[in-house]
Structure formats: C-alpha cells, structure tokens
Design a protein around this motif. Structure first.
Motif, short mmCIF file in Angstrom:
data_model
loop_
_atom_site.label_atom_id
_atom_site.label_comp_id
_atom_site.label_asym_id
_atom_site.label_seq_id
_atom_site.Cartn_x
_atom_site.Cartn_y
_atom_site.Cartn_z
N VAL A 1 -11.21 -27.75 -8.53
CA VAL A 1 -9.87 -27.47 -8.07
C VAL A 1 -9.36 -26.43 -8.80
O VAL A 1 -8.66 -25.43 -8.51
N GLU A 2 -9.60 -26.61 -10.15
CA GLU A 2 -9.14 -25.66 -11.14
C GLU A 2 -9.70 -24.06 -11.01
O GLU A 2 -9.16 -23.09 -11.51
N SER A 3 -11.02 -23.99 -10.42
CA SER A 3 -11.58 -22.94 -10.21
C SER A 3 -11.30 -22.00 -8.79
O SER A 3 -11.91 -21.09 -8.82
N THR A 4 -10.39 -22.61 -8.11
CA THR A 4 -10.30 -22.06 -6.75
C THR A 4 -8.72 -21.58 -6.39
O THR A 4 -7.93 -22.05 -7.13
N ASP A 5 -8.69 -20.63 -5.52
CA ASP A 5 -7.45 -20.15 -5.31
C ASP A 5 -6.81 -21.08 -3.77
O ASP A 5 -5.90 -21.08 -3.61
N ALA A 6 -7.78 -21.78 -3.39
CA ALA A 6 -7.24 -22.65 -2.23
C ALA A 6 -8.28 -23.67 -2.03
O ALA A 6 -9.36 -23.52 -2.54
N VAL A 7 -7.89 -24.79 -1.39
CA VAL A 7 -8.89 -25.88 -0.91
C VAL A 7 -8.91 -26.23 0.66
O VAL A 7 -7.65 -26.35 1.33
N ILE A 8 -9.81 -26.18 1.23
CA ILE A 8 -10.12 -26.50 2.53
C ILE A 8 -10.72 -27.83 2.69
O ILE A 8 -11.92 -27.97 2.00
N VAL A 9 -10.17 -28.98 3.17
CA VAL A 9 -10.65 -30.12 3.39
C VAL A 9 -11.10 -30.61 4.93
O VAL A 9 -10.38 -30.24 5.79
N VAL A 10 -12.49 -30.68 4.91
CA VAL A 10 -13.04 -31.15 6.11
C VAL A 10 -13.46 -32.65 6.15
O VAL A 10 -14.31 -32.86 5.40
N GLY A 11 -12.89 -33.47 6.92
CA GLY A 11 -13.03 -34.51 7.15
C GLY A 11 -12.37 -35.66 5.85
O GLY A 11 -11.52 -34.84 5.22
N GLY A 12 -12.65 -36.91 5.52
CA GLY A 12 -12.13 -37.49 4.58
C GLY A 12 -13.09 -38.59 4.05
O GLY A 12 -13.80 -39.16 4.55
N SER A 13 -12.83 -38.83 2.52
CA SER A 13 -13.15 -39.69 1.73
C SER A 13 -12.48 -39.72 0.46
O SER A 13 -11.59 -39.23 0.48
N TRP A 14 -12.78 -41.00 -0.15
CA TRP A 14 -11.88 -41.04 -1.35
C TRP A 14 -12.01 -39.87 -2.49
O TRP A 14 -11.15 -39.49 -3.04
N GLY A 15 -13.46 -39.46 -2.59
CA GLY A 15 -13.50 -38.33 -3.39
C GLY A 15 -12.84 -37.02 -3.11
O GLY A 15 -12.02 -36.16 -3.79
N THR A 16 -12.85 -36.64 -1.43
CA THR A 16 -12.29 -35.67 -1.06
C THR A 16 -10.64 -35.88 -1.28
O THR A 16 -9.95 -34.83 -1.64
#
Length: 157
Positions: A87-102
């Motif tokens: 997360v600290e290394s990116t300009d945006a996050v795209i989440v595909v699907g779901g899990s606890w780690g996601t």
C-alpha cells in the motif's frame, strides 16, 4: 511512473481470476507498474495479464521466495505486514474479490489516503448497514483501471 496495487485472494473464483487478468492487461497497456503480493489466485492472474502485454510487475512477497512470473520480486519476510509495504508503494489500490488479507490492504490504503477501487470485493458497511464512504465500487476491469488512473493523478507518466 505510476504504480497501482492489485489485491485479492490467493484462492479466487474463475470470474475473479478473469477480472484480475484483464486488469493486468489494462494496467500494462497504460504503462503503469503493477504491484501485487506475488502469490496465487488474483495475484497470479494480474501478473499473467500484465506480463502478457509486456507490463512491469513488482511482487512484494510475504516470505523470502521468488514470484515466478513477476518482473521483480521484493522478498520481505514480513508475513502479512508486507500489506503495508504494498500500500505504501502505490498510487491506487484495485481490489478484486475479497479475503481477510485483501480487506487489510483496503483498510491500510484508506487510512493512508490511497484511492481504493473495488471490483467484486467485499462491501464495507457501518453498524446501521450504510456503506462506509471512501471505497469506490465498480463493475468492470475497464472501470477499475480508469478510476485508478484518474484517482492517482491521471494518465501515466
């Protein structure tokens, strides 16, 4: 160069796998660096999609192993704490699907002020069942990538 994280479960559905692959293709076409966890499921699919279009993929591993298909592997040996590195290394996050780690990656991104776009992911609601503001929900890989690019400052460098 822009960097967009794609996060999702290691065990995913075929629909999630196809969506992640397409997201990878679109990010590569836009000349955006794809950052992921370098594992199986959504991570492998986005890597395959981006690499199929000659895209650059950085895999941030939770352990000390190499990600087979990624362009670059960062072996952190941090366990799930590597989610903060992604997360600290990116300009945006795209989440595909779901899990606890996601979900943890989405939460870390929201706390940091990184735009989060969810494609078929979990919906976060408050105690009354109302959606918690911040995460943008989309229906297609094309919408996800377009929103990630717009949210992170427009077209790639």
């Amino acid at each position: 160069m822009r960097q967009v994280a794609v996060c999702g479960p290691a065990e995913c559905s075929e629909d999630e796998r196809a969506a992640a692959h397409r997201v990878g293709e679109l990010l590569a076409d836009a000349r955006v660096v794809t950052v992921c966890g370098g594992g199986t499921g959504v991570m492998a699919a986005v890597t395959a999609g981006a690499r199929s279009r000659r895209g650059l993929v950085v895999a941030v591993r939770a352990d000390s192993s190499q990600a087979a298909e990624a362009s670059v592997t960062v072996a952190t040996n941090l366990g799930q704490a590597r989610n903060a590195v992604i997360v600290e290394s990116t300009d945006a996050v795209i989440v595909v699907g779901g899990s606890w780690g996601t979900l943890s990656e989405a939460a870390l991104a929201m706390r940091r002020g990184v735009p989060v776009i969810s494609l078929g992911g979990w919906r976060v609601v408050d105690a009354t069942g109302a959606p918690v503001p911040g995460i943008r929900y989309v229906e297609t890989p094309e919408e996800a990538v377009a929103l990630a690019l717009a949210s992170s400052g427009g077209a790639p460098d």
